[in-house]
Design an enzyme around this catalytic site. Structure first.
Site, PDB file in Angstrom:
ATOM      1  N   HIS A 118       0.821  -1.212   0.000  1.00  0.00           N
ATOM      2  CA  HIS A 118       0.000   0.000   0.000  1.00  0.00           C
ATOM      3  C   HIS A 118       0.855   1.262   0.000  1.00  0.00           C
ATOM      4  CE1 HIS A 118      -2.012   3.335   2.126  1.00  0.00           C
ATOM      5  NE2 HIS A 118      -2.976   3.040   1.277  1.00  0.00           N
ATOM      6  N   GLU A 168      43.892   0.134 -22.967  1.00  0.00           N
ATOM      7  CA  GLU A 168      44.271   0.900 -21.776  1.00  0.00           C
ATOM      8  C   GLU A 168      45.752   0.747 -21.415  1.00  0.00           C
ATOM      9  OE1 GLU A 168      41.997  -0.678 -18.484  1.00  0.00           O
ATOM     10  OE2 GLU A 168      42.127  -2.707 -19.296  1.00  0.00           O
ATOM     11  N   CYS A 220      35.556   4.861 -22.544  1.00  0.00           N
ATOM     12  CA  CYS A 220      34.687   4.657 -21.386  1.00  0.00           C
ATOM     13  C   CYS A 220      35.318   5.161 -20.097  1.00  0.00           C
ATOM     14  CB  CYS A 220      34.321   3.178 -21.241  1.00  0.00           C
ATOM     15  SG  CYS A 220      35.727   2.072 -21.045  1.00  0.00           S
TER      16      CYS A 220
END
Length: 812
Positions: free
Chosen positions: A425, A685, A756
């Site tokens: 609820h 990288e 990224c």
């Protein structure tokens, strides 16, 4: 045969009868008649709204009711409760219109004839103004369960009629602009399904927090479903992905097993109430209330209901559905279906994001409802008598909420409950009111004190944080239809699967970096080798912790694969069919050692940053069995779940030989390049990746530049060193030359090259420069996407205008 005036059987009803039998009953009739081959609906009959109207008119009681309505201060909860009860008493004791008593008894006798003497029924209210866009009327009127015998049934029908004037219903109608006299109430009498001997719950054909319509969300628990609505028990939650379900994949996307400590069951003998709460034993609490086949069956039924209603309404219509499993026959039944109202009425083109403008200590956590933030003083509420104390701007803290609490809930800046799930609820009403809520916060009333200033943050995904102090926050609303898309693909970096559906609403091309290590650390928690070889764990306490984590799984390996695949699958499903680049785990050895059991499998290193990590780890005999688990999880996501939009990316691959061997290991585990369109990328990288890019291009399908590590290794600067922080610069000439070579090298071989790292999110000029280098994609942190998109689009527009002016000048 004389046709009944006031009773209609389910097979006589459809959605065209809403004014006659209200939203619930009309909807059930529609389901029973139009979808009888797809779903089961319990046998039912409806007492029409005409019976309610005639009761009011033949007793001439409306003038008396109207006087009370007009002369009551409904904002005064104590007075309102008394006056609402007075109206209900007037209705409940009024004479029934002629013939109604007889018709109800005859219909009930027919139901009992078919299903046993004094068959138990559910008596449900069905208002003529409910289940409308922007006004669900959820929980406003009463339902009575396990009613047996004609006399009790008549009493329950009277009480249902009277429940049109609960305090909460009166307040709700006033707030929504409904005239009390214009709303009537029908009553549904439905054969009780013995969910007390099995399970029941609620289905939404969208993600309730983000509004993403590509999933079916099923919640459930043991016993009768009122426990979910009331928030008394914390339910299980299952997600199913609609697009892949349509393609024939029968996989549950995600399982979340709730505590389910109590269940609502039938009362027997001389019990005062027809139902009672019963504790659930420990083993049942840990067990899902549905098996996967049942979850898929319910999902298919929910999709069928949604598709039918969409045709009827002439537009996509997400649904809110109640279900129950019958213990004796094992069948699944649909008890109710209505259009979902919160997201249906929202403008899907407006994207509002909430941002904290400060930091605070996390005090408590639970399940977030909505994506908002609220702050204020804590107001502890133990029962309804204390609701008057709730002031505007308070943080309402309670065990759970009920429909009677709504006037106080509206005054709250945020709500925290100790129990409940995302369909209780408190969650349903809070979404409609636009209030942040965190449910399932254990011992919230013990941990917080009255008047304490806190911030409730639901903006981080499915986990909601209660933060110490009132932290300033802001909102940003953008009309995504007015955003120009730059030529470069903008993607997002994503570490938290809980935030996936919310982040997927951003106008991005996909996920440029999804980090597996975040999932391992936060969801799996244990070192993969510790899961594979628990006998090698030296610490007994750690061994027991891992046993507890894996208790409901076949093995530690099954636990790792199941949890990892579900979390990756959640991200992939949220963005489907957009590409999601998933980087295999890139922990350093000291980070692996911090996982449960990790100390027994990791050797200390003086410089973990350039140590045993990435590709070298995957092919090492000591760790390869753990990498095999990652491969199994990724294969399950792509092949079993059907989420072939996942691209796999290998980090920290130093040498060509490593690249060859990693790809071989992956193929051995069923991840073969090209099969099922599988692509494998490499993180670019390390300087060797750039220097030998023509060689690496022979083994990989794309490159993604990790600017953080590339900068570190090109400049020889420890990125974590405070002393050298000023020297860590992604825009240093040596670094940008490396990036230029990487982009050009990838393009020489017709391969895509993205980036990224964090730099494009933080440095506007760097992002602009990347575009000039014709990079294919830029992956950003989610909170920077809109700003970068707007800036790049404006820059491109200025360039177009400048070029146009130059061309015109040359013509002149």
């Amino acid at each position: 045969m004389v046709e009944n005036l006031y009773v209609r059987w389910l097979d006589q009803l459809s959605l065209n009868d809403l004014s006659l039998v209200g939203g619930k009953n009309a909807s059930l009739g529609e389901l029973a008649s139009a979808l009888s081959e797809d779903i089961k609906v319990p046998e039912s009959f409806a007492v029409t709204a005409d019976a309610y109207r005639d009761l009011i008119s033949c007793n001439d009681i409306w003038p008396e009711i109207e006087i009370i309505l007009e002369n009551t201060d409904w904002s005064n909860l104590t007075t309102a409760a008394t006056k609402a009860e007075q109206i209900r008493e007037i209705i409940a004791t009024a004479d029934l219109p002629g013939g109604l008593d007889k018709e109800i008894r005859e219909a009930y006798a027919k139901l009992s004839e078919d299903h046993g003497s004094n068959v138990a029924v559910a008596v449900r209210s069905s208002a003529t103004a409910e289940d409308l866009p922007g006004a669900s009327f959820a929980g406003q009127h009463e339902t009575y369960l396990n009613i047996s015998g004609a006399e009790d049934l008549i009493r329950a029908v009277r009480k249902c009629f009277a429940s049109l004037f609960t305090q909460r219903a009166i307040s709700y109608r006033a707030n929504k602009g409904f005239d009390h006299k214009d709303v009537a109430l029908s009553v549904g009498v439905q054969r009780m399904i013995r969910a007390d001997k099995a399970s029941s719950g609620v289905i939404f054909t969208l993600d309730t927090e983000s509004g993403n319509r590509d999933v079916v969300m099923i919640t459930g628990l043991w016993g009768l479903g009122e426990a979910i609505v009331q928030g008394i028990a914390d339910p299980d939650e299952f997600l199913v992905h609609k697009p892949t379900l349509k393609l024939g994949y029968k996989q549950v996307l995600r399982h979340r097993i709730g505590s389910k400590k109590v269940k609502l069951v039938y009362a027997h003998g001389e019990a005062v109430e027809p139902t009672l709460w019963h504790p659930v034993d420990d083993a049942e609490q840990l067990k899902p209330c549905l098996d996967d086949a049942e979850v898929i069956q319910l999902a298919k039924q929910a999709v069928a209901v949604e598709q039918h209603y969409s045709k009827f309404h002439g537009r996509p219509t997400p649904m809110d559905i109640e279900w129950a499993k019958d213990g004796p026959d094992g069948e699944l039944y649909i008890l109710q279906a209505r259009p979902e109202t919160i997201h249906a009425s929202a403008d899907s083109n407006l994207l509002t994001q909430y941002r904290l403008d400060g930091e605070g200590k996390i005090i408590l956590q639970g399940q977030a409802v909505g994506d908002r933030i609220g702050s204020g003083p804590v107001r502890l509420v133990n029962d309804a008598k204390e609701l008057e104390q709730v002031q505007t701007g308070d943080i309402l803290v309670a065990a759970a909420t009920t429909p009677d609490w709504e006037p106080a809930m509206k005054r709250s800046a945020a709500i925290i409950t100790e129990h409940g799930g995302r369909t209780c609820h408190a969650a349903i009403v809070a979404r409609e009111l636009g209030i942040p809520v965190i449910v399932g916060v254990t011992d919230a009333r013990k941990s917080l004190h009255a008047g304490q200033k806190v911030t409730v943050d639901c903006s981080q995904g499915m986990t909601g944080n209660v933060l110490e102090g009132q932290i300033p926050f802001r909102t940003e609303t953008v009309d995504i239809t007015k955003l120009s898309t730059p030529d470069v693909d903008l993607m997002v970096n994503l570490a938290n699967p809980d935030a996936a559906f919310r982040v997927a609403a951003l106008p991005v091309a996909g996920v440029g970096l999804a980090r597996i290590e975040f999932i391992i650390a936060n969801e799996i928690k244990a070192h993969p080798m510790a899961l594979l070889s628990p006998d090698r764990i030296s610490n007994e306490k750690t061994r027991k912790e891992i046993e507890a984590l894996t208790a409901n799984y076949k093995s530690g390996a099954d636990y790792f694969v199941s949890r990892l695949s579900e979390e990756i699958g959640t991200i992939a499903a949220a963005f489907y069919p957009r590409p999601v680049i998933v980087r295999t785990s890139d922990f350093k050895s000291n980070e692996y050692a911090s996982l449960l059991g990790g100390g027994d499998f990791e050797e200390p290193e003086n410089n973990p940053m350039i140590g045993f990590r990435g590709a070298s780890r995957y092919i090492d005999p000591a760790y390869q069995p753990a990498f095999n688990l990652e491969c199994r999880a990724l294969k399950r996501v792509r092949d079993d779940m059907g989420l072939s939009n996942v691209i796999i990316m290998i980090p920290f691959c130093r040498r060509i030989e490593e690249a060859k061997r990693v790809i071989e290991v992956m193929s051995t585990n069923g991840l073969t390049q090209g099969v099922n369109d599988l692509q494998i990328y490499i993180m670019c990288e390390i300087p060797s990746n750039v220097v030998l890019i023509d060689e690496f291009a022979k083994y990989f399908d794309g490159f993604s530049i990790g600017s953080n590590d590339l900068t570190q290794l090109v400049l020889g600067v420890d990125r974590d060193s405070e002393i050298l922080s000023a020297d860590f610069d992604e825009e240093d000439l040596a670094v940008t030359l490396m990036i230029e070579q990487a982009i050009a090298g990838a393009h020489r071989h017709g391969l895509k090259c993205g980036i990224c790292g964090q730099a494009p999110s933080d440095r506007p000029d760097f992002a602009d420069w990347l575009v000039t280098q014709q990079i294919d994609s830029i992956s950003l942190s989610p909170d920077s996407v809109l700003a970068v998109m707007q800036r790049l689009s404006q820059k491109e527009q200025k360039m177009i205008e400048r070029d146009t002016e130059s061309a015109l000048a040359s013509l002149n």
